[in-house]
Structures are given as structure tokens and as C-alpha cells.
Design a protein around this motif. Structure first.
Motif, PDB file in Angstrom:
ATOM      1  N   VAL A   1       0.873  -1.174   0.000  1.00 55.62           N
ATOM      2  CA  VAL A   1       0.000   0.000   0.000  1.00 55.62           C
ATOM      3  C   VAL A   1       0.908   1.221   0.000  1.00 55.62           C
ATOM      4  CG1 VAL A   1      -1.743   1.309   1.253  1.00 55.62           C
ATOM      5  CG2 VAL A   1      -1.858  -1.179   1.216  1.00 55.62           C
ATOM      6  N   ILE A   2       0.668   2.119  -0.955  1.00 55.43           N
ATOM      7  CA  ILE A   2       1.474   3.326  -1.090  1.00 55.43           C
ATOM      8  C   ILE A   2       0.604   4.518  -0.728  1.00 55.43           C
ATOM      9  CG2 ILE A   2       2.787   4.776  -2.678  1.00 55.43           C
ATOM     10  CD1 ILE A   2       2.167   1.245  -3.661  1.00 55.43           C
ATOM     11  N   GLU A   3       1.122   5.380   0.137  1.00 52.06           N
ATOM     12  CA  GLU A   3       0.433   6.616   0.494  1.00 52.06           C
ATOM     13  C   GLU A   3       1.074   7.751  -0.291  1.00 52.06           C
ATOM     14  OE1 GLU A   3      -0.780   9.233   4.422  1.00 52.06           O
ATOM     15  OE2 GLU A   3       0.865   7.805   4.558  1.00 52.06           O
ATOM     16  N   ARG A   4       0.235   8.534  -0.963  1.00 52.26           N
ATOM     17  CA  ARG A   4       0.712   9.654  -1.759  1.00 52.26           C
ATOM     18  C   ARG A   4      -0.059  10.912  -1.363  1.00 52.26           C
ATOM     19  NH1 ARG A   4       3.311   6.974  -6.012  1.00 52.26           N
ATOM     20  NH2 ARG A   4       2.407   5.005  -6.665  1.00 52.26           N
TER      21      ARG A   4
ATOM     22  N   ALA B   1      -6.660  16.045  -4.361  1.00 50.25           N
ATOM     23  CA  ALA B   1      -6.875  14.793  -5.109  1.00 50.25           C
ATOM     24  C   ALA B   1      -8.363  14.485  -5.287  1.00 50.25           C
ATOM     25  CB  ALA B   1      -6.182  13.626  -4.419  1.00 50.25           C
ATOM     26  N   GLY B   2      -9.135  14.738  -4.251  1.00 50.57           N
ATOM     27  CA  GLY B   2     -10.564  14.428  -4.319  1.00 50.57           C
ATOM     28  C   GLY B   2     -11.332  15.296  -5.295  1.00 50.57           C
ATOM     29  N   SER B   3     -10.720  16.372  -5.749  1.00 50.80           N
ATOM     30  CA  SER B   3     -11.368  17.291  -6.692  1.00 50.80           C
ATOM     31  C   SER B   3     -10.831  17.166  -8.112  1.00 50.80           C
ATOM     32  CB  SER B   3     -11.168  18.739  -6.218  1.00 50.80           C
ATOM     33  OG  SER B   3     -11.759  18.931  -4.963  1.00 50.80           O
ATOM     34  N   LEU B   4      -9.975  16.193  -8.354  1.00 54.38           N
ATOM     35  CA  LEU B   4      -9.447  16.015  -9.705  1.00 54.38           C
ATOM     36  C   LEU B   4     -10.572  15.712 -10.687  1.00 54.38           C
ATOM     37  CD1 LEU B   4      -6.284  13.828  -8.950  1.00 54.38           C
ATOM     38  CD2 LEU B   4      -6.322  16.239  -9.619  1.00 54.38           C
ATOM     39  N   THR B   5     -10.469  16.286 -11.865  1.00 53.81           N
ATOM     40  CA  THR B   5     -11.478  16.025 -12.897  1.00 53.81           C
ATOM     41  C   THR B   5     -11.233  14.654 -13.518  1.00 53.81           C
ATOM     42  OG1 THR B   5     -10.136  16.941 -14.692  1.00 53.81           O
ATOM     43  CG2 THR B   5     -11.541  18.499 -13.448  1.00 53.81           C
TER      44      THR B   5
ATOM     45  N   TRP C   1       0.004  -2.346 -10.928  1.00 57.90           N
ATOM     46  CA  TRP C   1      -0.906  -1.477 -10.187  1.00 57.90           C
ATOM     47  C   TRP C   1      -2.229  -2.215 -10.068  1.00 57.90           C
ATOM     48  CZ3 TRP C   1      -3.283   3.333 -12.959  1.00 57.90           C
ATOM     49  CH2 TRP C   1      -4.085   4.048 -12.080  1.00 57.90           C
ATOM     50  N   ILE C   2      -2.689  -2.411  -8.849  1.00 58.03           N
ATOM     51  CA  ILE C   2      -3.943  -3.136  -8.617  1.00 58.03           C
ATOM     52  C   ILE C   2      -5.124  -2.172  -8.616  1.00 58.03           C
ATOM     53  CG2 ILE C   2      -5.181  -4.696  -7.066  1.00 58.03           C
ATOM     54  CD1 ILE C   2      -2.536  -5.835  -8.363  1.00 58.03           C
ATOM     55  N   GLU C   3      -5.059  -1.152  -7.746  1.00 54.93           N
ATOM     56  CA  GLU C   3      -6.111  -0.130  -7.680  1.00 54.93           C
ATOM     57  C   GLU C   3      -5.647   0.994  -6.777  1.00 54.93           C
ATOM     58  OE1 GLU C   3      -9.720  -1.667  -5.950  1.00 54.93           O
ATOM     59  OE2 GLU C   3      -8.621  -2.718  -4.394  1.00 54.93           O
ATOM     60  N   SER C   4      -6.381   2.102  -6.836  1.00 53.80           N
ATOM     61  CA  SER C   4      -6.085   3.239  -5.970  1.00 53.80           C
ATOM     62  C   SER C   4      -7.382   3.788  -5.394  1.00 53.80           C
ATOM     63  CB  SER C   4      -5.377   4.346  -6.750  1.00 53.80           C
ATOM     64  OG  SER C   4      -4.107   3.929  -7.176  1.00 53.80           O
ATOM     65  N   TYR C   5      -7.257   4.371  -4.212  1.00 52.04           N
ATOM     66  CA  TYR C   5      -8.371   5.014  -3.529  1.00 52.04           C
ATOM     67  C   TYR C   5      -8.048   6.493  -3.429  1.00 52.04           C
ATOM     68  CZ  TYR C   5      -9.294   0.194  -2.264  1.00 52.04           C
ATOM     69  OH  TYR C   5      -9.520  -1.156  -2.320  1.00 52.04           O
TER      70      TYR C   5
ATOM     71  N   LEU D   1      -3.799   9.897  -2.096  1.00 58.16           N
ATOM     72  CA  LEU D   1      -4.101   8.697  -2.866  1.00 58.16           C
ATOM     73  C   LEU D   1      -3.515   7.527  -2.087  1.00 58.16           C
ATOM     74  CD1 LEU D   1      -3.045   9.729  -6.490  1.00 58.16           C
ATOM     75  CD2 LEU D   1      -5.356   9.607  -5.582  1.00 58.16           C
ATOM     76  N   TYR D   2      -4.256   6.449  -2.005  1.00 58.72           N
ATOM     77  CA  TYR D   2      -3.774   5.208  -1.401  1.00 58.72           C
ATOM     78  C   TYR D   2      -3.805   4.164  -2.504  1.00 58.72           C
ATOM     79  CZ  TYR D   2      -4.575   7.766   2.889  1.00 58.72           C
ATOM     80  OH  TYR D   2      -4.536   8.720   3.875  1.00 58.72           O
ATOM     81  N   CYS D   3      -2.629   3.737  -2.917  1.00 59.23           N
ATOM     82  CA  CYS D   3      -2.507   2.852  -4.061  1.00 59.23           C
ATOM     83  C   CYS D   3      -2.073   1.460  -3.619  1.00 59.23           C
ATOM     84  CB  CYS D   3      -1.489   3.414  -5.045  1.00 59.23           C
ATOM     85  SG  CYS D   3      -1.872   5.090  -5.596  1.00 59.23           S
TER      86      CYS D   3
END
Length: 90
Positions: free
Chosen positions: A5-8, A13-17, A41-45, A51-53
């Protein structure tokens, strides 16, 4: 390969188009293709400012290399030791 799990930190981020998300994902996929089959890359939140990837990689150095080449922040990389779900409590 191990799972991480990667924290970025990415302010806003929550407002990205949709177009911005597409650009980030496209760049990530380009770098992954360059790095070969020892990282995926599995998925990101997406949260408000983070971002949590979830990635699978042969080692954390590949994740750091992916971030450096792609211009992505990489605050922490944590190995996933195990998973739990609601069914574990039944």
C-alpha cells in the motif's frame, strides 16, 4: 511478488477532474510498461488530499522508481501482511 500500500499526498486529489485522473492513470501505465512485469498497479483510492494505491512488486525499490519516473509523490510504502474482511468475523 509482494503486495504494498502506497500513500501519496496530493492536495486536492478528491477534486481532480475525470480528464486529470485519466492523465495520471495514463502516465502511470506508461511507466509501468517501461518497468516490465515485476510491478503492477492493482487499484487506488482517492481521498481529499491523498491517494492510497495498491501495487504488487518484486520489491519496494520498483515502486519508488515508478514514482520518480512518473513524477508521483510517494510518502510511504507499506507491505501488506494479510487481509481481513467481514467474513472473517462470522
Amino acid at each position: 511478488m509482494d503486495r504494498y500500500v502506497i500513500e501519496r499526498t496530493l492536495p486536492g486529489a478528491g477534486s481532480l477532474t475525470d480528464d486529470q485522473i485519466t492523465a495520471v492513470a495514463t502516465r502511470s501505465n506508461e511507466v509501468l510498461a517501461e518497468l516490465g512485469d515485476k510491478i503492477s498497479w492493482i487499484e487506488s483510492y482517492v481521498a481529499d488530499d491523498k491517494l492510497y494505491c495498491v501495487y504488487e512488486a518484486a520489491d519496494p525499490a520498483l515502486i519508488r522508481e515508478h514514482a520518480a519516473r512518473g513524477g508521483f509523490p510517494c510518502d510511504s510504502i507499506e507491505p501488506v501482511r494479510r487481509t481481513i474482511s467481514p467474513t472473517d468475523g462470522s
